[in-house]
Design a protein around this motif. Structure first.
Motif: not given
Length: 218
Positions: A100, A103, A107, A123, A127, A151
């Motif tokens: 996370s 990521n 971004k 996403d 993405w 996730h």
């Protein structure tokens, strides 16, 4: 004859006319008096410059100015990626939130170059496809699968974390100018994902109804 008398007779005429032995000075020529010395031209100096030198100097100054502007713009353009590389190296690869964090870092870096509306909605596969477009060909088709594991409850293995680190580092090292993803691609990916979620929800809602119908009929 006495020698003294002979010498006196020879010397006496010379002494009697002393001007006979001195040459007469010639009078100056009036035409030569008006002549002047030869005047040499002044030596050719380096100043003022000819027009060609000014053109060359102007061209050199213009090239230096353009080079300085280009270097400053290049440094300013790569400043966000340079800062992101330092933050990437500071992340703990064994932390559960490593995926996370990577990521989010990618971004934020992308939004430093493009609008928030163009990047924030990316996403999933859209993405990953956009990130792959700025990676070397041998490194594509991997970053999406690794980012999708954020996730999942289980963290990445150390080998997967190292691979993700190298992929993110390669993306940040890309010299290509970032451009906004095509809207048709984003909408298509979003439509497919939304359609899949809606279809899954509809099947989940229909299955209990089907199981209750036989009971009612019985």
């Amino acid at each position: 004859m006495d020698p003294a008398t002979v010498n006196s007779e020879i010397v006496t005429p010379v002494i009697a006319n002393p001007q006979a032995a001195v040459p007469m000075a010639t009078a100056p020529n009036p035409a030569l008096a008006d002549l002047q010395d030869i005047i040499h031209p002044d030596p050719i100096g380096a100043w003022p410059w000819a027009i060609g030198y000014w053109l060359v100097l102007g061209l050199v100054i213009a090239l230096i100015t353009l080079l300085v502007i280009w270097l400053r713009k290049r440094a300013r353009d790569f400043a966000p990626k340079k800062a992101a590389k330092q933050l990437l190296n500071q992340l703990d690869r064994q932390a559960p939130s490593y995926v996370s964090d990577v990521n989010s870092l990618l971004k934020r870096t992308a939004m430093s170059y493009l609008s928030r509306e163009a990047i924030a909605s990316l996403d999933g596969e859209a993405w990953a496809t956009w990130l792959d477009s700025y990676l070397p060909a041998p490194k594509r088709q991997r970053i999406g699968a690794l980012l999708a594991k954020r996730h999942q409850p289980t963290p990445l293995t150390l080998a997967e974390a190292n691979e993700l680190h190298e992929l993110a580092k390669a993306w940040l090292a890309s010299k290509a100018t970032l451009s906004a993803p095509e809207q048709n691609l984003v909408q298509a990916k979003g439509y497919v994902q939304a359609s899949g979620d809606a279809q899954a929800k509809s099947q989940a809602s229909i299955e209990p109804a089907d199981t209750k119908q036989p009971e009612a009929q019985c």
